[in-house]
Design an enzyme around this catalytic site. Structure first.
Site, PDB file in Angstrom:
ATOM      1  CG  ASN A 154       5.501  54.423  41.036  1.00  0.00           C
ATOM      2  OD1 ASN A 154       6.580  54.748  40.551  1.00  0.00           O
ATOM      3  ND2 ASN A 154       5.235  53.180  41.425  1.00  0.00           N
ATOM      4  CB  CYS A 180      11.021  51.223  40.668  1.00  0.00           C
ATOM      5  SG  CYS A 180       9.452  51.122  39.812  1.00  0.00           S
ATOM      6  CG  HIS A 234      10.218  53.303  43.794  1.00  0.00           C
ATOM      7  ND1 HIS A 234       9.941  54.271  42.858  1.00  0.00           N
ATOM      8  CD2 HIS A 234       9.338  52.299  43.561  1.00  0.00           C
ATOM      9  CE1 HIS A 234       8.940  53.859  42.094  1.00  0.00           C
ATOM     10  NE2 HIS A 234       8.550  52.670  42.503  1.00  0.00           N
TER      11      HIS A 234
HETATM   12  O1  UT7 Z   1       6.693  50.906  41.321  1.00  0.00           O
HETATM   13  C1  UT7 Z   1       6.811  49.521  41.107  1.00  0.00           C
HETATM   14  C2  UT7 Z   1       6.519  48.801  42.336  1.00  0.00           C
HETATM   15  N1  UT7 Z   1       5.105  48.912  42.588  1.00  0.00           N
HETATM   16  C3  UT7 Z   1       4.660  48.771  43.801  1.00  0.00           C
HETATM   17  O2  UT7 Z   1       5.418  48.608  44.720  1.00  0.00           O
HETATM   18  C4  UT7 Z   1       3.161  48.766  43.953  1.00  0.00           C
HETATM   19  C5  UT7 Z   1       2.793  48.029  45.198  1.00  0.00           C
HETATM   20  N2  UT7 Z   1       1.391  47.814  45.357  1.00  0.00           N
HETATM   21  C6  UT7 Z   1       0.498  48.767  45.717  1.00  0.00           C
HETATM   22  O3  UT7 Z   1       0.825  49.927  45.804  1.00  0.00           O
HETATM   23  C7  UT7 Z   1      -0.896  48.321  46.068  1.00  0.00           C
HETATM   24  O4  UT7 Z   1      -0.926  46.911  46.096  1.00  0.00           O
HETATM   25  C8  UT7 Z   1      -1.993  48.813  45.081  1.00  0.00           C
HETATM   26  C9  UT7 Z   1      -2.178  50.311  45.247  1.00  0.00           C
HETATM   27  C10 UT7 Z   1      -1.605  48.494  43.648  1.00  0.00           C
HETATM   28  C11 UT7 Z   1      -3.311  48.140  45.422  1.00  0.00           C
HETATM   29  O5  UT7 Z   1      -3.631  48.400  46.781  1.00  0.00           O
HETATM   30  P1  UT7 Z   1      -4.034  47.202  47.744  1.00  0.00           P
HETATM   31  O6  UT7 Z   1      -4.334  47.810  49.035  1.00  0.00           O
HETATM   32  O7  UT7 Z   1      -2.925  46.189  47.693  1.00  0.00           O
HETATM   33  O8  UT7 Z   1      -5.350  46.672  47.052  1.00  0.00           O
HETATM   34  P2  UT7 Z   1      -5.753  45.186  46.691  1.00  0.00           P
HETATM   35  O9  UT7 Z   1      -5.256  44.857  45.333  1.00  0.00           O
HETATM   36  O10 UT7 Z   1      -5.395  44.273  47.821  1.00  0.00           O
HETATM   37  O11 UT7 Z   1      -7.328  45.332  46.657  1.00  0.00           O
HETATM   38  C12 UT7 Z   1      -8.056  45.672  47.842  1.00  0.00           C
HETATM   39  C13 UT7 Z   1      -9.477  46.011  47.430  1.00  0.00           C
HETATM   40  C14 UT7 Z   1     -10.122  44.940  46.548  1.00  0.00           C
HETATM   41  O12 UT7 Z   1     -11.488  44.896  46.888  1.00  0.00           O
HETATM   42  P3  UT7 Z   1     -12.062  43.754  47.848  1.00  0.00           P
HETATM   43  O13 UT7 Z   1     -11.707  42.464  47.177  1.00  0.00           O
HETATM   44  O14 UT7 Z   1     -11.339  43.940  49.151  1.00  0.00           O
HETATM   45  O15 UT7 Z   1     -13.516  44.058  47.907  1.00  0.00           O
HETATM   46  C15 UT7 Z   1      -9.964  45.487  45.163  1.00  0.00           C
HETATM   47  O16 UT7 Z   1     -10.952  45.029  44.277  1.00  0.00           O
HETATM   48  O17 UT7 Z   1      -9.479  47.221  46.658  1.00  0.00           O
HETATM   49  C16 UT7 Z   1     -10.120  46.981  45.393  1.00  0.00           C
HETATM   50  N3  UT7 Z   1      -9.434  47.765  44.395  1.00  0.00           N
HETATM   51  C17 UT7 Z   1      -9.823  48.988  44.021  1.00  0.00           C
HETATM   52  N4  UT7 Z   1     -10.871  49.742  44.409  1.00  0.00           N
HETATM   53  C18 UT7 Z   1     -11.003  50.960  43.829  1.00  0.00           C
HETATM   54  C19 UT7 Z   1      -8.316  47.446  43.708  1.00  0.00           C
HETATM   55  N5  UT7 Z   1      -7.963  48.449  42.869  1.00  0.00           N
HETATM   56  C20 UT7 Z   1      -8.898  49.415  43.055  1.00  0.00           C
HETATM   57  C21 UT7 Z   1      -9.086  50.687  42.495  1.00  0.00           C
HETATM   58  N6  UT7 Z   1     -10.137  51.425  42.928  1.00  0.00           N
HETATM   59  N7  UT7 Z   1      -8.253  51.217  41.587  1.00  0.00           N
END
Ligand code: UT7
Length: 360
Positions: A288, A117, A258
């Site tokens: 993204n 990225c 980014h």
């Molecule tokens: O471009 C390269 C660099 N990339 C980045 O910088 C990406 C950075 N990361 C992110 O953008 C975020 O971490 C994500 C969008 C990938 C994930 O969002 P988050 O707010 O960090 O979610 P999480 O992984 O902490 O999960 C929170 C909750 C979990 O449920 P519980 O355990 O709180 O009940 C996950 O199971 O959201 C759930 N979850 C989802 N729910 C619906 C995780 N992925 C999904 C999904 N749909 N796709």
């Protein structure tokens, strides 16, 4: 053209982009994986993600963006094509020679930069170094990605996020003090963080094998850890750049980070003390696009009238490697080169977030 130290400065002359028209909606994605529109919108800001056609590999996206940028680069002879990508057409050869060929640019130097990225910023640094050394008289720098080809369709951690697209700039020799001059690009990496975002299989460490996990040839991402590092490191490198260039945070007209996640962009602005309204968020319709995300955001802002000549733009990225960086650019006056894609997008969406910024 040559500064006091006898070194050419490199100046951004023109910009253009190509976004394929295909879109996958959140509802469509929810038919394949356990997710929903509300979660994706509120956690990432993505409403649809751009999808290139099967016969439109990264090189074709790149060539279309390159052609759009070349429209505004009269008088510059391109002798170098650099493509920043992590989704090349093939593992070998590089994508840039294919793009040069598609564009009819013969006898040019053409190579890829893989800094995920952060690739576009790394490409800016390489391009300006080539021009400063007198090795190039004109660089076509393209950020291009077809991430739909690198995302495992059943992975709810990556499938909602990534999209396809490309954007390009023409960089010419010029004066260090003029608008568009590329100054110091602050680039940092930490390979100890290599597993934050990686594609396991297909390289020399883990060649493709019959017994590999079906996810192995595709991107894996530790989203939560990436998020934390992305906010901290982008804010840190921006502070370094502002300090090194003697520019106050209140002098920044636009923060173009980014486009990983809308929440990350607002948090970086908050950490830096930049007005959140100055943090460009431009991922809702495309997702993204990795190395393409910064130039796409710049090109769309430019063509929508959101960037004006003389604006101080702070650029920053964080991604796989881990690699991150930042630079400052004073936006140059450019010939109006509304690309067919840009024109179509404007007529399709109607809403222009920069309408209030009337062009002088
Ligand atoms: O471009 C390269 C660099 N990339 C980045 O910088 C990406 C950075 N990361 C992110 O953008 C975020 O971490 C994500 C969008 C990938 C994930 O969002 P988050 O707010 O960090 O979610 P999480 O992984 O902490 O999960 C929170 C909750 C979990 O449920 P519980 O355990 O709180 O009940 C996950 O199971 O959201 C759930 N979850 C989802 N729910 C619906 C995780 N992925 C999904 C999904 N749909 N796709």
């Amino acid at each position: 053209m040559v500064d006091a130290a006898g070194i050419n400065a490199a100046v951004v002359q023109s910009i253009g982009h190509h976004i394929p028209p295909g879109r996958q909606t959140n509802d469509e994605l929810a038919l394949v994986i356990d997710t929903n529109d509300e979660w994706i919108r509120t956690r990432t800001g993505v409403r649809t993600r751009s999808r290139a056609a099967a016969d439109e590999p990264t090189s074709v996206l790149a060539a279309r963006a390159g052609a759009a940028a070349l429209l505004g680069a009269a008088g510059t002879e391109i002798d170098t094509v650099v493509v920043a990508t992590t989704t090349p057409d093939m593992k070998c050869p590089a994508t840039a020679p294919l793009v040069a060929d598609d564009l009819g640019l013969t006898g040019v130097t053409a190579f890829d930069v893989n800094s995920a990225c952060t690739g576009f910023l790394a490409g800016m640094s390489v391009a300006s170094g080539l021009i400063a050394a007198g090795s190039s008289r004109g660089v076509l720098l393209i950020g291009a990605e077809k991430y739909s080809s690198s995302v495992y369709e059943l992975d709810r951690g990556t499938a909602p996020i990534f999209g396809d697209g490309a954007a390009a700039v023409v960089i010419r020799p010029g004066e260090a003090g003029e608008d568009g001059a590329i100054g110091r690009v602050h680039l940092v990496s930490d390979g100890a963080l290599r597993y934050l975002a990686h594609v396991k299989a297909g390289g020399s460490h883990h060649p493709f094998s019959a017994d590999m996990d079906p996810h192995d040839p595709y991107l894996r991402m530790d989203g939560r850890a990436l998020y934390r590092h992305a906010v901290a490191k982008m804010a840190e490198t921006c502070q370094d750049t502002l300090r090194a260039r003697g520019v106050g945070v209140d002098e920044v007209d636009m923060l173009v980070a980014h486009q990983a996640n809308a929440r990350i962009l607002k948090e970086v602005a908050g950490k830096l003390g930049v007005d959140p309204d100055k943090a460009l968020v431009d991922l809702a319709d495309i997702g993204n696009t990795a190395a393409a995300s910064i130039p796409i955001a710049l090109s769309r802002a430019h063509h929508r009238g959101g960037l004006r000549p003389g604006d101080t733009v702070l650029l920053t990225a964080f991604g796989a490697g881990a690699a991150w960086g930042s630079t400052l650019l004073r936006w140059p006056a450019m010939a109006s080169t509304a690309t067919s894609t840009a024109a179509r997008e404007l007529s399709q969406t109607g809403a222009n977030p920069f309408e209030h910024r009337s062009t002088p």
